[in-house]
Design a protein around this motif. Sequence first.
Motif, short mmCIF file in Angstrom:
data_model
loop_
_atom_site.label_atom_id
_atom_site.label_comp_id
_atom_site.label_asym_id
_atom_site.label_seq_id
_atom_site.Cartn_x
_atom_site.Cartn_y
_atom_site.Cartn_z
N LEU A 88 36.30 43.75 36.74
CA LEU A 88 37.69 43.75 36.41
C LEU A 88 38.04 43.18 34.90
O LEU A 88 38.76 43.15 34.28
CB LEU A 88 38.90 43.27 37.45
CG LEU A 88 39.25 44.01 38.53
CD1 LEU A 88 40.06 43.35 39.39
CD2 LEU A 88 39.56 45.36 38.11
N MET A 89 37.24 42.01 35.02
CA MET A 89 37.32 41.11 33.77
C MET A 89 37.04 41.75 32.44
O MET A 89 37.29 41.33 31.37
CB MET A 89 36.35 40.09 33.96
CG MET A 89 36.69 39.06 35.04
SD MET A 89 37.99 37.76 34.63
CE MET A 89 37.29 36.99 33.18
N THR A 90 36.43 43.10 32.58
CA THR A 90 36.09 43.81 31.47
C THR A 90 37.37 44.64 31.20
O THR A 90 37.21 45.34 30.08
CB THR A 90 34.78 44.67 31.43
OG1 THR A 90 35.28 45.82 32.56
CG2 THR A 90 34.00 44.04 31.83
N ASN A 91 38.39 44.72 31.92
CA ASN A 91 39.64 45.25 31.73
C ASN A 91 39.35 46.83 31.55
O ASN A 91 39.83 47.65 30.68
CB ASN A 91 40.50 44.92 30.46
CG ASN A 91 41.11 43.67 30.72
OD1 ASN A 91 42.13 43.83 31.55
ND2 ASN A 91 40.85 42.60 30.17
N PRO A 92 38.89 47.19 32.80
CA PRO A 92 38.22 48.87 32.77
C PRO A 92 39.41 49.71 32.95
O PRO A 92 40.28 49.29 33.48
CB PRO A 92 37.49 48.62 34.01
CG PRO A 92 38.03 47.72 34.99
CD PRO A 92 38.49 46.62 34.03
N ARG A 93 39.25 51.12 32.42
CA ARG A 93 40.24 51.99 32.71
C ARG A 93 39.84 52.73 33.83
O ARG A 93 40.50 53.47 34.53
CB ARG A 93 40.28 52.94 31.53
CG ARG A 93 40.84 52.16 30.15
CD ARG A 93 40.92 52.93 29.08
NE ARG A 93 41.76 53.98 28.99
CZ ARG A 93 41.70 54.94 28.33
NH1 ARG A 93 40.86 55.02 27.33
NH2 ARG A 93 42.55 56.15 28.61
N LEU A 94 38.31 52.65 33.77
CA LEU A 94 37.82 53.32 35.15
C LEU A 94 36.79 52.45 36.04
O LEU A 94 36.07 52.00 35.28
CB LEU A 94 36.99 54.60 35.00
CG LEU A 94 36.30 55.50 35.91
CD1 LEU A 94 37.33 56.31 36.83
CD2 LEU A 94 35.26 56.36 35.11
N LEU A 95 36.87 52.22 37.24
CA LEU A 95 36.03 51.21 37.95
C LEU A 95 35.40 52.11 38.97
O LEU A 95 35.97 52.69 39.68
CB LEU A 95 37.13 50.38 38.80
CG LEU A 95 36.29 49.13 39.36
CD1 LEU A 95 35.72 48.16 38.52
CD2 LEU A 95 37.65 48.17 39.93
N ALA B 182 31.39 38.29 32.04
CA ALA B 182 31.79 39.41 31.98
C ALA B 182 32.91 39.61 31.15
O ALA B 182 33.22 40.47 30.49
CB ALA B 182 32.26 40.03 33.45
N GLY B 183 33.79 38.48 31.10
CA GLY B 183 35.08 38.27 30.34
C GLY B 183 34.63 38.42 28.71
O GLY B 183 35.35 38.78 28.02
#
Length: 233
Positions: A148-155, A102-103
Amino acid sequence: MTLLEVENLAARHGLLQAVRGVSFTVDQGEILAIVGANGAGKSTLLRTIAGAHPAAQGGVRFDGTDLAGVPAHKRVGLGIALVPEGRKLFGELTVEENLAVAGRRSRPGPWDLKAVLDAFPMLEPLRGHRASSLSGGQQQATSIARALMTNPRLLLIDEVSLGLAPVAVDAVYESVRTLKDAGATLLIVEQDLGRALSVADRVLCFLEGRIALSAPTGEVTREQVTAAYFGLD
Ligand code: ATP
Protein backbone atom coordinates in the motif's frame (compact mmCIF):
# COMPACT_ATOMS: atom_id res chain seq x y z
CA MET A 1 -14.14 1.61 -16.10
CA THR A 2 -11.82 -1.23 -17.07
CA LEU A 3 -8.50 -0.94 -15.24
CA LEU A 4 -6.78 -4.19 -16.23
CA GLU A 5 -7.14 -6.10 -19.50
CA VAL A 6 -5.47 -9.49 -19.80
CA GLU A 7 -5.56 -10.72 -23.40
CA ASN A 8 -4.68 -14.28 -24.45
CA LEU A 9 -1.87 -14.33 -21.90
CA ALA A 10 0.44 -17.33 -21.66
CA ALA A 11 3.45 -17.98 -19.41
CA ARG A 12 5.88 -20.87 -19.13
CA HIS A 13 8.38 -22.39 -16.76
CA GLY A 14 10.78 -23.92 -19.26
CA LEU A 15 8.70 -26.34 -21.30
CA LEU A 16 5.85 -26.34 -18.81
CA GLN A 17 2.91 -24.17 -19.84
CA ALA A 18 1.69 -22.72 -16.54
CA VAL A 19 -0.75 -20.17 -18.04
CA ARG A 20 -2.32 -21.16 -21.38
CA GLY A 21 -3.85 -18.16 -23.09
CA VAL A 22 -6.24 -16.48 -20.63
CA SER A 23 -8.32 -13.36 -21.18
CA PHE A 24 -10.23 -11.34 -18.58
CA THR A 25 -10.71 -7.80 -17.38
CA VAL A 26 -10.84 -6.17 -13.96
CA ASP A 27 -12.92 -3.04 -13.39
CA GLN A 28 -11.80 -0.15 -11.24
CA GLY A 29 -12.96 -0.62 -7.64
CA GLU A 30 -13.72 -4.31 -7.98
CA ILE A 31 -12.35 -7.33 -6.11
CA LEU A 32 -11.63 -10.31 -8.35
CA ALA A 33 -10.81 -13.59 -6.61
CA ILE A 34 -8.83 -16.29 -8.40
CA VAL A 35 -9.26 -19.81 -7.09
CA GLY A 36 -7.99 -23.16 -8.30
CA ALA A 37 -6.01 -26.20 -7.22
CA ASN A 38 -2.29 -26.19 -6.44
CA GLY A 39 -0.29 -25.80 -9.62
CA ALA A 40 -3.23 -24.39 -11.63
CA GLY A 41 -1.12 -21.36 -12.59
CA LYS A 42 -2.51 -18.67 -10.27
CA SER A 43 0.83 -17.44 -8.87
CA THR A 44 2.42 -17.42 -12.31
CA LEU A 45 -0.48 -15.32 -13.62
CA LEU A 46 -0.10 -12.73 -10.84
CA ARG A 47 3.67 -12.58 -11.27
CA THR A 48 3.29 -12.12 -15.03
CA ILE A 49 0.85 -9.23 -14.54
CA ALA A 50 3.32 -7.63 -12.11
CA GLY A 51 6.21 -8.07 -14.56
CA ALA A 52 8.07 -10.50 -12.29
CA HIS A 53 7.69 -13.31 -14.86
CA PRO A 54 7.83 -12.99 -18.67
CA ALA A 55 4.78 -13.46 -20.87
CA ALA A 56 5.22 -16.11 -23.56
CA GLN A 57 2.24 -14.85 -25.55
CA GLY A 58 -0.50 -12.23 -25.35
CA GLY A 59 -0.42 -9.13 -23.26
CA VAL A 60 -1.58 -6.99 -20.39
CA ARG A 61 -3.00 -3.48 -20.61
CA PHE A 62 -3.26 -1.33 -17.54
CA ASP A 63 -5.46 1.76 -17.69
CA GLY A 64 -5.16 1.57 -21.48
CA THR A 65 -1.35 1.27 -21.53
CA ASP A 66 0.24 -1.82 -23.09
CA LEU A 67 2.71 -3.23 -20.54
CA ALA A 68 4.80 -5.21 -23.06
CA GLY A 69 8.46 -4.57 -22.28
CA VAL A 70 7.67 -2.56 -19.11
CA PRO A 71 9.85 -3.95 -16.27
CA ALA A 72 8.43 -4.75 -12.82
CA HIS A 73 9.72 -1.63 -11.07
CA LYS A 74 8.16 0.60 -13.73
CA ARG A 75 4.85 -1.25 -13.26
CA VAL A 76 5.03 -0.31 -9.56
CA GLY A 77 5.42 3.27 -10.74
CA LEU A 78 2.28 2.91 -12.86
CA GLY A 79 0.38 1.66 -9.81
CA ILE A 80 0.59 -2.15 -9.80
CA ALA A 81 1.70 -3.70 -6.50
CA LEU A 82 2.22 -7.42 -5.84
CA VAL A 83 2.03 -9.05 -2.41
CA PRO A 84 3.94 -12.24 -3.29
CA GLU A 85 3.32 -15.71 -1.93
CA GLY A 86 5.68 -16.26 1.00
CA ARG A 87 5.57 -12.51 1.76
CA LYS A 88 9.25 -11.81 1.03
CA LEU A 89 9.83 -9.18 3.71
CA PHE A 90 13.30 -7.96 4.65
CA GLY A 91 13.65 -10.11 7.78
CA GLU A 92 16.48 -8.14 9.36
CA LEU A 93 14.65 -4.82 8.99
CA THR A 94 11.93 -3.65 11.33
CA VAL A 95 8.28 -3.36 10.30
CA GLU A 96 8.66 0.40 9.98
CA GLU A 97 11.84 0.06 7.91
CA ASN A 98 10.13 -2.44 5.56
CA LEU A 99 7.33 0.08 5.06
CA ALA A 100 9.72 2.99 4.59
CA VAL A 101 11.71 1.16 1.89
CA ALA A 102 8.50 0.70 -0.13
CA GLY A 103 7.52 4.31 0.53
CA ARG A 104 10.59 5.47 -1.36
CA ARG A 105 9.01 4.11 -4.56
CA SER A 106 5.72 5.72 -3.73
CA ARG A 107 3.40 7.33 -6.22
CA PRO A 108 1.52 10.36 -4.95
CA GLY A 109 -1.55 9.27 -2.99
CA PRO A 110 -3.21 8.84 0.38
CA TRP A 111 -1.08 5.99 1.70
CA ASP A 112 1.82 7.01 3.94
CA LEU A 113 3.16 5.48 7.15
CA LYS A 114 0.43 7.00 9.29
CA ALA A 115 -2.36 5.94 6.94
CA VAL A 116 -1.21 2.32 6.68
CA LEU A 117 -0.76 2.06 10.46
CA ASP A 118 -4.30 3.40 10.84
CA ALA A 119 -5.54 0.74 8.40
CA PHE A 120 -3.56 -2.01 10.20
CA PRO A 121 -3.76 -1.10 13.92
CA MET A 122 -2.17 -4.46 14.76
CA LEU A 123 1.12 -3.17 13.29
CA GLU A 124 1.40 -0.04 15.46
CA PRO A 125 2.90 -1.83 18.50
CA LEU A 126 5.18 -3.83 16.18
CA ARG A 127 6.80 -0.88 14.39
CA GLY A 128 10.21 -1.50 15.92
CA HIS A 129 10.10 -5.30 15.68
CA ARG A 130 12.17 -7.19 13.15
CA ALA A 131 10.06 -8.68 10.37
CA SER A 132 11.62 -12.10 10.99
CA SER A 133 10.20 -12.13 14.53
CA LEU A 134 6.56 -11.65 13.44
CA SER A 135 3.80 -14.27 13.30
CA GLY A 136 2.40 -15.33 9.92
CA GLY A 137 -0.59 -13.00 10.21
CA GLN A 138 1.58 -10.09 11.25
CA GLN A 139 3.90 -10.74 8.30
CA GLN A 140 0.98 -10.89 5.88
CA ALA A 141 -0.40 -7.60 7.25
CA THR A 142 3.07 -6.02 6.95
CA SER A 143 3.39 -7.31 3.40
CA ILE A 144 0.02 -5.82 2.38
CA ALA A 145 0.82 -2.57 4.21
CA ARG A 146 4.16 -2.42 2.41
CA ALA A 147 2.43 -2.77 -0.96
CA LEU A 148 0.00 0.00 0.00
CA MET A 149 2.91 2.34 0.72
CA THR A 150 3.49 2.51 -3.06
CA ASN A 151 -0.05 3.92 -3.45
CA PRO A 152 -1.14 1.23 -5.89
CA ARG A 153 -4.16 1.50 -8.16
CA LEU A 154 -4.21 -2.28 -8.46
CA LEU A 155 -3.18 -4.59 -5.62
CA LEU A 156 -2.36 -8.22 -6.45
CA ILE A 157 -2.34 -10.47 -3.37
CA ASP A 158 -1.11 -14.05 -3.69
CA GLU A 159 -2.48 -16.60 -1.19
CA VAL A 160 -4.19 -14.14 1.13
CA SER A 161 -4.90 -16.54 3.97
CA LEU A 162 -2.54 -19.48 3.39
CA GLY A 163 -0.88 -20.58 6.62
CA LEU A 164 -2.61 -18.01 8.81
CA ALA A 165 -4.52 -18.64 12.03
CA PRO A 166 -8.27 -17.96 11.63
CA VAL A 167 -8.12 -14.80 13.75
CA ALA A 168 -5.33 -13.44 11.54
CA VAL A 169 -7.36 -14.26 8.41
CA ASP A 170 -10.26 -12.24 9.86
CA ALA A 171 -7.96 -9.28 10.49
CA VAL A 172 -6.44 -9.41 7.02
CA TYR A 173 -9.87 -9.62 5.37
CA GLU A 174 -11.14 -6.75 7.46
CA SER A 175 -8.37 -4.63 5.98
CA VAL A 176 -9.17 -5.92 2.47
CA ARG A 177 -12.75 -4.67 2.95
CA THR A 178 -11.40 -1.32 4.22
CA LEU A 179 -9.31 -1.07 1.06
CA LYS A 180 -12.29 -1.81 -1.14
CA ASP A 181 -14.35 0.83 0.66
CA ALA A 182 -11.54 3.28 -0.05
CA GLY A 183 -11.94 2.50 -3.78
CA ALA A 184 -9.00 0.12 -4.30
CA THR A 185 -9.00 -2.50 -7.04
CA LEU A 186 -7.84 -5.94 -5.92
CA LEU A 187 -6.95 -9.21 -7.56
CA ILE A 188 -6.57 -11.88 -4.90
CA VAL A 189 -5.56 -15.52 -5.03
CA GLU A 190 -7.37 -17.37 -2.26
CA GLN A 191 -7.36 -21.07 -1.35
CA ASP A 192 -10.39 -20.70 0.88
CA LEU A 193 -13.40 -20.81 -1.45
CA GLY A 194 -15.87 -19.54 1.15
CA ARG A 195 -13.73 -16.51 1.85
CA ALA A 196 -13.18 -15.83 -1.84
CA LEU A 197 -16.90 -15.92 -2.55
CA SER A 198 -17.81 -13.74 0.42
CA VAL A 199 -15.29 -10.97 -0.21
CA ALA A 200 -15.05 -10.78 -4.02
CA ASP A 201 -17.33 -9.23 -6.64
CA ARG A 202 -16.28 -11.79 -9.22
CA VAL A 203 -14.53 -15.14 -9.17
CA LEU A 204 -12.30 -16.82 -11.73
CA CYS A 205 -11.57 -20.50 -11.33
CA PHE A 206 -8.30 -21.69 -12.82
CA LEU A 207 -7.82 -25.24 -14.04
CA GLU A 208 -4.53 -26.35 -15.58
CA GLY A 209 -3.60 -22.87 -16.78
CA ARG A 210 -7.01 -22.00 -18.22
CA ILE A 211 -10.10 -20.24 -16.92
CA ALA A 212 -12.67 -22.94 -16.15
CA LEU A 213 -15.27 -20.54 -14.78
CA SER A 214 -15.75 -16.78 -14.56
CA ALA A 215 -18.79 -15.33 -12.83
CA PRO A 216 -20.06 -12.61 -10.52
CA THR A 217 -20.04 -14.12 -7.02
CA GLY A 218 -23.74 -13.32 -6.64
CA GLU A 219 -24.60 -15.46 -9.64
CA VAL A 220 -22.71 -18.63 -8.87
CA THR A 221 -23.04 -21.31 -6.20
CA ARG A 222 -20.25 -22.80 -4.18
CA GLU A 223 -21.06 -26.14 -5.78
CA GLN A 224 -20.58 -24.72 -9.29
CA VAL A 225 -17.18 -23.26 -8.37
CA THR A 226 -16.14 -26.51 -6.71
CA ALA A 227 -17.11 -28.47 -9.85
CA ALA A 228 -15.01 -26.10 -12.02
CA TYR A 229 -12.14 -26.42 -9.52
CA PHE A 230 -12.04 -30.17 -10.08
CA GLY A 231 -12.78 -29.97 -13.81
CA LEU A 232 -16.20 -31.63 -13.50
CA ASP A 233 -19.00 -30.62 -15.83
P1 ATP B 1 0.16 -22.97 -5.91
O1 ATP B 1 -1.10 -22.72 -5.18
O2 ATP B 1 0.75 -24.32 -5.63
O3 ATP B 1 1.16 -21.85 -5.86
P2 ATP B 1 -0.59 -21.99 -8.47
O4 ATP B 1 -1.97 -22.18 -9.01
O5 ATP B 1 -0.23 -20.67 -7.96
O6 ATP B 1 -0.30 -23.11 -7.42
P3 ATP B 1 1.79 -21.86 -10.03
O7 ATP B 1 2.61 -21.69 -8.81
O8 ATP B 1 1.60 -20.70 -10.94
O9 ATP B 1 0.36 -22.42 -9.66
O10 ATP B 1 2.38 -23.09 -10.85
C1 ATP B 1 1.89 -23.47 -12.13
C2 ATP B 1 2.74 -24.61 -12.66
O11 ATP B 1 4.06 -24.11 -12.89
C3 ATP B 1 2.89 -25.78 -11.71
O12 ATP B 1 2.93 -26.95 -12.47
C4 ATP B 1 4.23 -25.54 -11.04
O13 ATP B 1 4.82 -26.74 -10.65
C5 ATP B 1 5.01 -24.85 -12.15
N1 ATP B 1 6.00 -23.91 -11.60
C6 ATP B 1 5.75 -22.87 -10.78
N2 ATP B 1 6.86 -22.19 -10.50
C7 ATP B 1 7.88 -22.83 -11.15
C8 ATP B 1 9.28 -22.63 -11.25
N3 ATP B 1 9.88 -21.60 -10.63
N4 ATP B 1 9.99 -23.50 -12.01
C9 ATP B 1 9.38 -24.52 -12.63
N5 ATP B 1 8.08 -24.77 -12.58
C10 ATP B 1 7.32 -23.94 -11.85
